[in-house]
Design an enzyme around this catalytic site. Structure first.
Site, PDB file in Angstrom:
ATOM      1  N   GLU A 159      -4.515  -5.835   4.870  1.00 19.23           N
ATOM      2  CA  GLU A 159      -4.990  -6.576   3.683  1.00 19.23           C
ATOM      3  C   GLU A 159      -5.346  -8.044   3.979  1.00 19.23           C
ATOM      4  OE1 GLU A 159      -3.251  -2.955   2.716  1.00 19.23           O
ATOM      5  OE2 GLU A 159      -2.242  -4.609   3.701  1.00 19.23           O
ATOM      6  N   ASP A 163      -3.670   0.007   9.481  1.00 17.85           N
ATOM      7  CA  ASP A 163      -2.662  -0.216   8.443  1.00 17.85           C
ATOM      8  C   ASP A 163      -2.369  -1.712   8.349  1.00 17.85           C
ATOM      9  OD1 ASP A 163      -0.888   0.489   6.466  1.00 17.85           O
ATOM     10  OD2 ASP A 163       0.663   1.245   7.815  1.00 17.85           O
ATOM     11  N   ASP A 194       0.902   4.087  -0.100  1.00 16.12           N
ATOM     12  CA  ASP A 194       2.305   4.360  -0.434  1.00 16.12           C
ATOM     13  C   ASP A 194       2.498   4.807  -1.877  1.00 16.12           C
ATOM     14  OD1 ASP A 194       2.532   3.423   2.113  1.00 16.12           O
ATOM     15  OD2 ASP A 194       3.580   1.585   1.602  1.00 16.12           O
TER      16      ASP A 194
END
Length: 877
Positions: free
Chosen positions: A453, A450, A529
């Site tokens: 990026e 997670d 999300d």
């Protein structure tokens, strides 16, 4: 349809969720994030933004040509173009100036056979040249315009001369009338991307996203264009910040407008050389070529295709144990439970909270006794704390990204101020990979990446590291503009290599929020999300289909949506019904949201949820077969209704459908994506289709939409006539072998205890839906479920299955993995009087026959069962 405003109760739930997130951050972390956001804003202001960018420079006139073994190098006044045929249907095009960055997307030798290539002057264009292979020709105009054509002169793609922006590039190309575009990674857009503008920049949208949000977590610079003359896949091997404009503008020249249509699109990048790979063919073949180039998708362990349960907010290991035992008590299978950031000690990566999750090894062992694996989250941000061994070691050995002054680049994430490993450094990747053994030694079976990026917590501007951050880039050095998009890809690589080293006899399982081209070699993806709304659910269909067309075949979404308005019972059930047919099937929700385990819902909904999760396990033989196909060819399990996409992208009815999909070639899934919907209309692809639930009703044509029933407990699922689908009938009532509602008749609690080993089928069943001529065929691929052992490929062919006829089912087995001792054959729409397998008489139970392995099954005295076709729809359901 406009979304209804949230109710008072939903507003309260949203407020509670927001308060819970703020509580997780804490006042100190919020203060750090605010300060970092202010510093980043001031830095951007000092840099003055893009005002200093130079105007674009065209290549200028062509000056010279150098002939290469399989292509040519063409020298223009201001640019250089290299054209190389890697295969007769694959051409690499490289415009410079601009430096070549490391080839992180490429997987090594793709196994292509370079063709014989001729380079000659273009007699039809003064000053132009032709670089021609056996079936594909590239024409180069004297100003740098390019045309890709078949050998017969059919134009497949036309590019205007690019412009060098110093340091970046922009490349215009013509869009044909009726041409449709797909791909580009995770997109909150329709399946057909034409008409939009899309940024190639991995970004956390900040808590929730819905239709139209751009960019999102994972951009993949792969664009699939389909038009009447064929399909062209373009892979842009440039990881810098990019932009794809598919809105179209008027063509600047007669050459552009000479092709059917006058719209011009453009792709631009902020730096580097302009390198692209052009692949032509139908959609399956271009994806096959692309995955050979960038790496075949990693074959998952079979357990990864089961049902996963997760929640941000599991408080301690007792709550995890209660979840595992709750599924077992309810007789509902569960393959994986995920641990979010709360399991860590102060959000420090590769740690466990000693009070709330003290013995994670014992927790893994407890879960394993119920056939459940444990997957833990791993974030890249390492808390800056000299007492934290991982940070101290990374700082000592220079493992972290640096700022322009030589200090550590600092971001703010869940543990507060954090340093970020530089995964573009091979030594850092090896260092990070070795850390996974700490988790695997405690029984952790897989990893959830997670925030990679990489994302930081910011209250303004871009939530990532500053653009001035320095990266190793495998020794050539560079800034964050060059490294940002490949950060998640390289973290996934390190994680995959770490799991491979820790579990050499198993297949690594990683699900990641971010990545780039080539990430399919290492990780699955989920859409993160997404908002908990009907619009959010509907968007997932086209988003996941687009990921598959981007070369990422294994993906899914948080069932029920992650954040925003809490899903009511209907929305959650409809989302689960959809997700049962998606490669990654996991429930997850934001902190502060109500629990979503089945027993927390009212009894009717809880029973429906349990039945659908069980049905997921009925699908495993089919899903596992599709996973093997994806790993071999890059073809995604989820496919658009227009599949295989032979280039006819014009008026076929299925081209407009982006809220339904094919699962493999045999099943068509039509999710319910609107509140209160109990039927829906759908334009079917060509062929005859039967209901998976109700036996043989069929619709033979695609011209007229059909109206499909969708009661609250069921979504429309059709099966293509002529298909044989492998299912696990150990989860079904023999009297109703394709029902969902009847699954409760099976001793499910006993069945769930059989998942400890490899999730193999309790009763492998070949379900046959013969076409009008009585024929059907299918495939089942099986192995031990993990590792690199022998594989068995079952090829099934049914002939003569018509009323009054004698049918023969031939089962050809290839490979060394043993066949099961007992299988079931189910003939839909027909009932045989007698059956024999290789001369042995068998008992017939309606349309169902059980046998040991056979080579030839004969069915005689066939009688038909009367059922009607779906009623034509008069309008939207």
């Amino acid at each position: 349809m406009p979304q209804a405003p949230p109710t008072f109760a939903q507003r309260v739930a949203l407020a509670r969720t927001g308060a819970a997130v703020v509580g997780k951050l804490g006042a100190r972390t919020i203060g750090h994030a605010a300060a970092a956001s202010l510093r980043a804003a001031l830095a951007r202001r000092r840099q003055g933004g893009p005002a200093g960018a130079r105007p674009g420079i065209a290549p200028g006139p062509l000056r010279d040509v150098e002939v290469l073994d399989t292509g040519a190098r063409l020298f223009f006044e201001h640019a250089e173009l290299e054209l190389v045929f890697l295969a007769e249907d694959v051409v690499r095009r490289t415009w410079q100036p601009g430096r070549m960055l490391p080839h992180y997307a490429l997987a090594g030798d793709p196994g292509f056979a370079p063709p014989a290539v001729t380079v000659r002057r273009d007699v039809g264009t003064a000053g132009g040249w032709v670089v021609a292979g056996p079936s594909l020709v590239v024409r180069v105009a004297p100003d740098g315009a390019l045309s890709a054509e078949r050998a017969d002169g059919t134009v497949l793609r036309r590019d205007a001369p690019p412009e060098h922006l110093d340091p970046g590039w922009t490349a215009p190309f013509t869009m044909r009338a009726g041409e449709r575009f797909h791909g580009l990674g995770v997109r909150a857009a329709p399946l057909d991307l034409r008409g939009g503008v899309y940024r190639l920049w991995n970004r956390d949208p900040g808590g929730a996203w819905g239709p139209g949000r751009d960019p999102l977590y994972m951009s993949v610079p792969v664009l699939v264009g389909r038009h009447a003359e064929g399909t062209v896949l373009t892979f842009f091997e440039n990881p810098t910040k990019g932009r794809v404009d598919l809105r179209g503008r008027a063509a600047d020249s007669a050459a552009d407008s000479a092709v059917d249509g006058t719209d011009v699109a453009a792709v631009s990048f902020a730096g580097g050389a302009l390198r692209s790979y052009l692949v032509v063919g139908d959609v399956p073949s271009v994806l096959d070529r692309y995955s050979a180039l960038t790496g075949r998708p990693a074959l998952p362990p079979r357990w990864a295709l089961g049902y996963h349960q997760s929640r941000w907010g599991y408080r301690d290991d007792k709550e995890i144990r209660d979840v595992v035992e709750g599924f077992a008590a309810m007789g509902v299978p569960l393959s994986v439970v995920h641990l979010d950031i709360d399991h860590m000690d102060g959000f420090r990566v590769f740690t466990v909270d000693p009070t709330r999750f003290g013995d994670i090894g014992a927790l893994s062992e407890h879960a394993g006794r119920h056939g459940v694996r444990v997957v833990t989250i791993v974030d890249p941000g390492v808390k800056i704390d000299d007492r934290f061994e991982l940070y101290a070691e990374g700082r000592r050995d220079f493992r972290f990204c640096m700022d322009e002054h030589g200090g550590e680049a600092v971001g703010v994430v869940w543990p507060g101020r954090a340093a970020f490993p530089d995964f573009t450094d091979p030594d850092t990747r090896a260092w990070w990979a070795a850390r996974y053994a700490w988790l695997t030694d405690r029984g952790i079976a897989g990893i959830w990446h997670d925030m990679n990026e990489p994302a930081t917590i910011a209250f303004m501007g871009d939530p990532t590291l500053p653009m001035s951050t320095r990266h190793n880039l495998d020794g050539i050095g560079g800034d964050h503009c060059e490294a940002h998009n490949v950060y998640g890809l390289l973290m996934n690589r390190a994680g995959w290599e770490g799991l491979r080293a820790a579990y050499p006899d198993r297949r690594p399982f990683i699900v990641s929020r971010s990545g780039w081209a080539g990430t399919q070699r290492y990780a699955w993806n989920w859409t993160a999300d997404v908002q908990s709304t009907w619009d959010g659910l509907r968007q997932q269909v086209s988003t996941l289909l687009g990921l598959g067309l981007s070369g990422v075949p294994f993906s899914g979404s948080d069932i029920g949506g992650f954040s925003g308005i809490v899903p009511d019972d209907e929305l959650y059930l409809r989302w689960l019904q959809f997700a049962v047919f998606v490669p990654f099937c996991r429930t997850h929700g934001v902190v502060g949201s109500p629990p979503r385990e089945p027993w927390h819902f009212p009894p009717p909904t809880a029973a429906a949820l349990a039945a659908w999760i069980r049905f997921r396990y009925r699908l495993l033989p089919y899903l596992y077969t599709l996973a093997h196909e994806a790993a071999a060819t890059g073809v995604p399990p989820m496919r658009p209704l227009w599949w295989p996409g032979d280039g006819d992208a014009g008026d076929e009815p299925a081209a407009e459908v982006d809220d339904s999909f094919l699962l493999g070639d045999a099943l068509l899934v039509a999710p319910v994506v609107r509140a209160g919907q109990r039927a829906r209309a759908l334009s079917l692809p060509p062929g005859a289709w039967a209901s998976l639930w109700a036996g043989p009703p069929a619709h033979p044509a695609a011209a007229t939409p059909v109206r499909l029933s969708a009661p609250i407990g069921r979504i429309p699922v059709l099966v293509r006539r002529g298909s044989i689908v492998p299912l696990d009938d150990g989860w079904s009532d023999p009297a109703s072998p394709c029902a969902v509602e009847d699954d409760h008749r099976v001793d499910a609690s006993a069945r769930t205890t059989g998942l400890e080993s490899d999730h193999r089928a309790a009763l492998l069943a070949f379900h046959c839906w013969p076409d009008a001529g009585g024929d059907a065929s299918g495939l089942c691929i099986d192995d031990a479920g993990d590792g690199e052992g022998p594989v068995r490929r079952d090829e099934l062919r049914l002939e003569g299955a018509v009323p009054g006829g004698e049918a023969v089912l031939r089962w050809t087995r290839r490979g060394d993995h043993p066949a099961p001792a007992r299988v079931r054959v189910v003939l839909h729409g027909l009932v045989p009087e007698r059956a024999s397998a290789d001369g042995r008489e068998l008992r017939v139970d309606g349309g169902s026959i059980e046998s040991g392995p056979f080579d030839e099954l004969r069915l005689t005295g066939l009688q038909g069962r009367a059922d009607g076709p779906p009623a034509p729809a008069s309008g939207p359901a």
